[in-house]
Design a protein around this motif. Structure first.
Motif, short mmCIF file in Angstrom:
data_model
loop_
_atom_site.label_atom_id
_atom_site.label_comp_id
_atom_site.label_asym_id
_atom_site.label_seq_id
_atom_site.Cartn_x
_atom_site.Cartn_y
_atom_site.Cartn_z
N PRO A 24 0.82 -1.21 0.00
CA PRO A 24 0.00 0.00 0.00
C PRO A 24 0.86 1.27 0.00
CG PRO A 24 -0.83 -1.57 1.60
CD PRO A 24 0.50 -2.09 1.14
N TYR A 25 0.27 2.35 -0.46
CA TYR A 25 1.01 3.61 -0.57
C TYR A 25 1.51 4.12 0.78
CZ TYR A 25 -0.43 4.07 -5.44
OH TYR A 25 -0.61 3.87 -6.79
N ASN A 26 0.81 3.81 1.84
CA ASN A 26 1.21 4.31 3.17
C ASN A 26 2.06 3.31 3.95
OD1 ASN A 26 -0.68 2.39 3.81
ND2 ASN A 26 -1.92 3.71 5.15
N ALA A 27 2.44 2.21 3.30
CA ALA A 27 3.08 1.11 4.03
C ALA A 27 4.51 1.41 4.47
CB ALA A 27 3.07 -0.15 3.16
N GLU A 29 5.53 4.35 5.71
CA GLU A 29 5.57 5.42 6.71
C GLU A 29 6.12 4.88 8.03
OE1 GLU A 29 1.51 6.88 6.76
OE2 GLU A 29 1.97 8.31 5.15
N SER A 33 6.43 8.90 3.05
CA SER A 33 5.01 9.18 3.23
C SER A 33 4.15 8.65 2.08
CB SER A 33 4.78 10.68 3.36
OG SER A 33 5.00 11.32 2.11
N GLU A 34 2.88 8.50 2.38
CA GLU A 34 1.90 8.11 1.36
C GLU A 34 1.88 9.13 0.23
OE1 GLU A 34 -2.91 7.10 0.96
OE2 GLU A 34 -2.03 7.63 2.90
N GLU A 35 1.97 10.41 0.56
CA GLU A 35 1.96 11.45 -0.46
C GLU A 35 3.14 11.28 -1.42
OE1 GLU A 35 1.71 16.33 -0.91
OE2 GLU A 35 2.33 15.44 1.01
N MET A 37 4.79 8.55 -2.09
CA MET A 37 4.62 7.36 -2.90
C MET A 37 3.62 7.57 -4.03
SD MET A 37 6.91 5.38 -1.82
CE MET A 37 6.47 3.97 -2.84
N HIS A 38 2.57 8.32 -3.78
CA HIS A 38 1.62 8.62 -4.86
C HIS A 38 2.28 9.42 -5.96
CE1 HIS A 38 -2.32 7.02 -3.86
NE2 HIS A 38 -2.15 7.37 -2.59
N ASP A 179 8.98 14.91 1.74
CA ASP A 179 9.19 14.52 3.14
C ASP A 179 10.41 15.17 3.79
OD1 ASP A 179 7.02 12.78 2.88
OD2 ASP A 179 8.30 11.13 2.25
#
Length: 207
Positions: A24-27, A29, A33-35, A37-38, A179
């Motif tokens: 997952p994108y937040n994995a 953290e 960060s999820e941001e 990765m997106h 980040d």
């Protein structure tokens, strides 16, 4: 293992597809960060895939594997193909639940060639910090099993130079600026914490 098997190609359209993240994108953290990765995956990685497909249409590269394109191309085709390869390889190096330390033959090789895992970490960080501008920091294995650390600019990777990469950290600003702003050393330290040594061991052992 090289990431080529993760990059599917439609046999009718002869186009590469963006491989999904293996987590997952937040994995990752709090280190990444999820941001980030997106942006990194959905924007930058995807842009390289899309541009590569555009550039190879109707050319000799259209039916080649990604690995073959990286090895045989130059200029914009190489830049985009290599960045697709590099990013896939980088994302697969990281894990939300990484094996913390190498074992077996890889651990022995690290002790032999660097003195310790801590010394390898220091050299890889220095390679990434010292890379002027955009690029990559790599752990590379030669045909005799010897390990070396190297930095490459822009899209250049060890595959192009006939070497086998087993680990990389992306030091383009898009990998860390959201980040860490301009604190590249901090990002390199954080990314080190997410390296999955199970994956790196498999690459070292030729799996």
């Amino acid at each position: 293992m090289l990431p080529d098997d993760k990059l599917s190609m439609d046999s009718n359209m002869a186009k590469f597809e963006l491989p999904p993240l293996p987590y997952p994108y937040n994995a990752l953290e709090p280190q990444i960060s999820e941001e980030t990765m997106h942006f990194h995956h959905d924007k930058h990685h995807k842009a390289y895939v899309d541009k590569l497909n555009e550039l190879i249409e109707g050319t000799e590269y259209e039916k080649m594997t990604l690995e073959e394109i990286v090895q045989k191309s130059e200029g914009p085709v190489f830049n985009n193909a290599a960045q697709v390869w590099n990013h896939t390889f980088f994302f697969e190096t990281l894990s939300p639940n990484p094996k913390q330390r190498p074992q077996g033959a890889l651990a022995e090789a690290i002790d032999r060639d660097f003195g310790s895992l801590d010394q390898l970490a220091a050299q890889l960080k220095q390679a990434g910090v010292g890379q002027f501008g955009s690029g990559w920091a790599w752990l590379v294995k030669d045909s005799f099993g010897k390990l070396t650390v190297k930095a490459t600019p822009n899209a250049v990777n060890p595959l192009k130079e006939g070497e086998k990469a087993i680990l990389t950290i992306d030091v383009w600003e898009h990998a860390y600026y959201i980040d860490y702003r301009n604190r590249r050393p901090d990002f390199l330290s954080a990314a080190w914490e997410r390296i999955d040594w199970n994956i790196v061991e498999k690459r070292y052992n030729g799996q």
